[in-house]
Enzyme design. Structure first.
Site, PDB file in Angstrom:
ATOM      1  N   LYS A  46      11.129   2.366  11.508  1.00  0.00           N
ATOM      2  CA  LYS A  46      10.059   1.396  11.765  1.00  0.00           C
ATOM      3  C   LYS A  46       9.482   0.887  10.437  1.00  0.00           C
ATOM      4  O   LYS A  46       9.353  -0.309  10.210  1.00  0.00           O
ATOM      5  CB  LYS A  46       8.938   2.017  12.612  1.00  0.00           C
ATOM      6  CG  LYS A  46       7.917   0.987  13.063  1.00  0.00           C
ATOM      7  CD  LYS A  46       6.635   1.599  13.553  1.00  0.00           C
ATOM      8  CE  LYS A  46       5.619   1.646  12.440  1.00  0.00           C
ATOM      9  NZ  LYS A  46       4.301   2.137  12.836  1.00  0.00           N
ATOM     10  N   ASP A  96       6.970  -0.533  17.409  1.00  0.00           N
ATOM     11  CA  ASP A  96       5.776   0.306  17.331  1.00  0.00           C
ATOM     12  C   ASP A  96       5.278   0.564  18.754  1.00  0.00           C
ATOM     13  O   ASP A  96       5.950   0.223  19.726  1.00  0.00           O
ATOM     14  CB  ASP A  96       4.696  -0.369  16.461  1.00  0.00           C
ATOM     15  CG  ASP A  96       3.941  -1.439  17.232  1.00  0.00           C
ATOM     16  OD1 ASP A  96       4.504  -1.974  18.224  1.00  0.00           O
ATOM     17  OD2 ASP A  96       2.791  -1.731  16.880  1.00  0.00           O
TER      18      ASP A  96
END
Ligand code: SF4
Length: 260
Positions: free
Chosen positions: A159, A178
């Site tokens: 991420k 996310d």
């Protein structure tokens, strides 16, 4: 008396106990709904993208930063924390520590207290100092431009890599997944996975590559402003006609109108 009215006065037959579905039937019903693939028809996906473009044409990463290194640090700090809180912390942090060398030489005890408001401060301190040391020792203090290299930095996962590469360098190697992207991509029936890696794979399959970076910004903005977890403001949502989430509402409010 018309038929409908007369029916209303008719004595209702004694209620029959509802027959419980047999465990086998119940199991197969669950399996059937589970087995149904996500609805990723290209026309539907294109409609969702167009709706997000209309609502959030200028969506950007909301972590304050001046360069890819600051973005890396801010993204590490943003785990389980709001961007607003991270920005409050980094406002003074980036004045004290300006480079990877500064962070690499930081005192753990001091840095822990400085980033404490972002939560999980001990682990984050280890990641910030570890990543900075690795940048100094292995990459000439410059954040690398490939996912493979970024993933060698301690405490840095995909991420963070996608944020830094996408926002910092404009390089699309994946989709940032996310908490909002997890929630909304499932709510929009674009994936049935809960695991970020699998969601990212699903999204990469259905989104045009040129949309990978912007899509996640837009979905994050949507999740923060309109498609909130409890009581989404579907009355303000431009993709409402394409959404059949079970928890849809007809609610809208002037304050919740998408920010431009
Ligand atoms: S219609 Fe409602 S639930 Fe569906 S995406 Fe829009 S805000 Fe979210």
């Amino acid at each position: 008396m018309d038929f409908v009215l007369s029916c209303a006065f008719m004595k209702a037959p004694p209620a029959r106990a509802k027959k419980k579905p047999s465990p086998a039937k119940n199991r197969s019903a669950k399996t059937a709904s589970k087995g149904k693939p996500p609805n990723t028809e290209p026309v539907r996906v294109a409609g969702i993208l167009a709706g997000l473009d209309a609502m959030y044409p200028d969506a950007v990463c909301e972590l304050t930063h001046e360069n890819p290194f600051q973005l890396l640090i801010a993204t590490i700090l943003s785990a389980q924390c709001t961007d607003v809180r991270v920005n409050q912390v980094t406002a003074s942090l980036f004045k004290k520590y300006r480079t990877a060398k500064d962070f690499a030489a930081a005192s753990s005890a001091e840095l822990e207290q400085e980033i404490r408001p972002t939560g999980f401060f001990r682990n984050k301190t280890k990641s910030v100092i570890g990543a900075s040391k690795s940048l100094v020792e292995n990459f000439g203090s410059v954040v690398p431009r490939t996912m493979e290299e970024i993933l060698t930095l301690p405490g840095v996962a995909r991420k963070t890599g996608n944020v830094v590469l996408g926002v910092g360098y404009g390089i699309a190697v994946g989709v940032v997944v996310d908490t909002h992207v997890i929630r909304l991509s499932n709510r929009l029936d674009l994936t049935h996975h809960a695991e970020p890696k699998k969601i990212e794979q699903d999204l990469m399959q259905i989104l045009p590559k040129e949309k990978w970076i912007q899509f996640s910004h837009q979905l994050i903005w949507h999740g923060r402003r309109v498609c909130v977890a409890r009581k989404p403001r579907c009355g303000d949502c431009r993709i409402e006609p394409l959404c059949y989430a079970k928890d849809k509402t007809s609610w809208s409010s002037p304050e919740s109108a998408p920010r431009r």
